[in-house]
Design an enzyme around this catalytic site. Structure first.
Site, short mmCIF file in Angstrom:
data_model
loop_
_atom_site.label_atom_id
_atom_site.label_comp_id
_atom_site.label_asym_id
_atom_site.label_seq_id
_atom_site.Cartn_x
_atom_site.Cartn_y
_atom_site.Cartn_z
N ASP A 104 98.13 -55.73 -65.12
CA ASP A 104 98.81 -54.95 -65.71
C ASP A 104 98.33 -53.40 -65.96
OD1 ASP A 104 101.84 -54.40 -67.04
OD2 ASP A 104 100.70 -54.09 -68.56
N GLU B 77 83.25 -66.67 -59.46
CA GLU B 77 82.70 -67.91 -60.24
C GLU B 77 83.55 -69.00 -59.60
OE1 GLU B 77 82.81 -66.98 -64.42
OE2 GLU B 77 81.67 -65.15 -64.17
C1 GLC Z 1 103.50 -52.47 -66.80
C2 GLC Z 1 104.40 -53.33 -66.77
C3 GLC Z 1 105.72 -53.20 -67.46
C4 GLC Z 1 105.32 -53.04 -69.05
C5 GLC Z 1 104.05 -52.13 -69.15
C6 GLC Z 1 103.21 -52.17 -70.30
O1 GLC Z 1 104.15 -51.13 -66.37
O2 GLC Z 1 104.78 -53.59 -65.29
O3 GLC Z 1 106.67 -53.94 -67.59
O4 GLC Z 1 106.27 -52.72 -69.95
O5 GLC Z 1 103.17 -52.32 -68.13
O6 GLC Z 1 102.56 -53.22 -70.48
#
Ligand code: GLC
Length: 568
Positions: A206, A262
């Site tokens: 993310d 790993e």
């Molecule tokens: C990313 C995710 C989104 C989330 C954001 C914060 O863009 O796809 O859904 O709100 O990160 O984690």
């Protein structure tokens, strides 16, 4: 005869993204769950997708529906238990499928015990696990610098008790961890190792481009850009130079790759969510600055992330020329052994159909690009049946981003939506449409789904499309099946046919892997057109229409928005 060796599984796979809350509810609470995914595994396997990406299921107050983690080792009770995760992995693996977890490294929830400790006092041992700064002006009441969050407002938040500001790249309840603190790195690499050891085949990372920030906390420069986009994160009158794409973030991608390596039983796959131009993003994947004409390309594909999302396909003009340019750019910036990705939607963006006028033939043509061009296709749940955005009011949104912008009149939100800016991400997160039954078969008839079911579920649903050979669903199934059978489509080199060989409405390329060769014709127009085949393939294999028309005397007849895959 010995053919060339196929690349590792991740470079050949097809990924299907599941938003667990909206996929299938087995206990009637209106919220999709992990047993619901298990229940649908046979269907997913028969659809032909090979890898599942599961959005966050960890312990969380769910303020950002799981992207605010308060316990990385727990499973949110509404989704199930760790045993359910175990079962999901075992059952998927038993069907020859792989599973990716969604890893939120950049920030935790404000309710994570680490942050609670961190904000409790300036001397708490966890204080420097997060990014705290004194403010400017007397009393420190002005933020440390001009940095804005990724979603518009400033990203610094004042803490009354300890009289300092903490940094959050996204929303205020998602404080960023400080990766310059070795303890943080160790803790988060521990999380990564534990889930990979648990059996996940890889991770979707993310907002990975935000992990490290400028260590001197210098202001971001002014920019004239108003709104950020998928391929340029600058916006809100600011260039995000000090807050995104820091060289140390790219170094951290290398660290993560070493951790993934790993695991010797089977290669683990890392795919990063990073926003920017492909020329910037390639650096995350062991690609240096592009060197003109460099052969082999300036790339160490064994370093950094395996791949990154390329969101540009969502914005490309839906024309042969538009996609020609995009394919050329992906080939130039992410040359083999790098592997591009094909993304047309996800849980943050409008659904693909919204941009294509909800025109099934255009959606199928787009699916054909996604599944036949070189790269890893990412199919967002519901894309395979043509699910639609559901415009819902900002004020009552479940999405915290929408709630932040609830002061805007809904008519403005609708205008922005039409322009491709989705403020209320609830629109693309409505329950999966399994049938025309109450609640679209997502949940018990008497249950109240967490988001309303789209009214179009009466006709746009899995059951109805299973019965219709001309449906988007059957088109996906045919293309996915063909891709499984043909190494050329999984891993072959891509060569564009020259423009002069084709009418301007048609894009064509060859995919070839060893002896396996297919040609792909993509017709971006609503006429019917006779086309002289540009190569020596003559055997129609699969069309976006239920059956391809026969090829006669080196000519194919392409129907409106038809894609045709032909072999020798
Ligand atoms: C990313 C995710 C989104 C989330 C954001 C914060 O863009 O796809 O859904 O709100 O990160 O984690």
């Amino acid at each position: 005869m010995q053919g060339p060796e196929l690349p590792p599984w991740w470079a050949r796979t097809t990924v299907y993204q599941i938003y667990p809350r909206s996929f299938f509810d087995t206990n009637g609470d209106g919220i999709g769950d992990l047993p619901g995914i298990v229940r649908k595994l046979d269907w997913l396997r028969d659809l032909g997708v090979e890898t599942l990406w599961i959005c966050p299921f960890y312990g969380s107050p769910q303020q950002d529906l799981g992207y605010d983690v308060s316990d990385y080792d727990a499973v949110a009770p509404e989704y199930g238990t760790r045993d359910d995760v175990r079962r999901l992995l075992d059952e998927a693996h038993a069907r020859g499928m792989r599973v990716l977890a969604d890893m939120v490294l950049n920030h935790t929830s404000i309710e994570h015990p680490w942050f609670r400790a961190s904000r409790s006092s300036r001397t708490n041992p966890k204080r420097n696990w997060y990014i705290w700064r004194p403010g400017k002006k007397p009393g420190g009441k002005a933020p440390p610098n001009n940095w804005r969050s990724l979603v518009g407002p400033r990203g610094w938040h004042w803490d009354e008790r300890t009289q300092e500001w903490y940094w959050a790249s996204f929303l205020p309840f998602q404080p960023d961890l400080d990766y310059r603190n070795p303890e943080v790195q160790e803790a988060m690499l521990g999380v990564v190792r534990r889930w990979l050891a648990f059996g996940f085949d890889g991770l979707r990372l993310d907002i990975f481009h935000a992990i490290f920030k400028d260590e001197r906390f210098e202001d971001n420069p002014f920019s004239t850009r108003l709104l950020p986009s998928e391929d340029d994160p600058d916006g809100f009158l600011q260039s995000y130079r000090r807050t995104l794409h820091h060289p140390e973030t790219i170094a951290f991608a290398r660290t993560l790759r070493r951790v993934a390596n790993e695991f010797h039983d089977s290669p683990r796959f890392l795919v990063g969510e990073v926003f920017g131009q492909p020329s910037v993003l390639r650096r995350y994947c062991g690609g240096g600055a592009p060197l003109a004409g460099a052969d082999p390309p300036n790339v160490d594909s064994d370093d950094g992330l395996h791949s990154v999302f390329l969101f540009k396909a969502m914005r490309a003009p839906f024309t042969a020329a538009g996609f020609r340019e995009l394919v050329l750019e992906f080939e130039r910036e992410m040359p083999a052994p790098l592997v591009p990705t094909w993304v047309f939607g996800n849980h943050d963006r409008s659904r693909r159909g919204e941009r294509l006028g909800y025109h099934p033939e255009r959606e199928k043509l787009s699916a054909a690009v996604q599944l036949t061009a070189r790269g890893i296709p990412f199919v967002y749940y519901g894309e395979e049946i043509g699910m639609r955005d559901l415009a819902l009011p900002l004020a009552t949104a479940k999405d915290p981003l929408a709630r932040m912008y609830r002061f805007l009149p809904d008519v403005v939100a609708r205008k922005l939506h039409a322009a491709g800016v989705l403020l209320n991400r609830d629109a693309c997160r409505t329950p999966m449409q399994w049938s025309a039954a109450p609640n679209a078969g997502f949940s018990d008839p008497g249950a109240a789904p967490w988001l309303p079911v789209h009214p179009a579920a009466e006709t746009i649903n899995v059951e109805a499309e299973e019965r219709d050979p001309a449906s988007i669903l059957h088109c996906y199934r045919r293309l996915l099946q063909l891709r499984k059978d043909r190494p050329a489509l999984q891993a072959g080199a891509l060569t564009l046919y020259p423009e002069h060989a084709l009418p301007p409405e048609v894009l064509a390329y060859r995919r070839s892997f060893g002896d396996d060769v297919v040609d792909v014709l993509l017709h971006f127009d609503d006429a019917t057109r006779r086309v002289r085949l540009p190569g020596d393939c003559r055997l129609a294999l699969v069309s976006t229409y239920p059956t391809p028309l026969p090829i006669r005397e080196g000519e194919a007849v392409l129907r409106p928005y038809e894609a045709l895959v032909i072999g020798r």
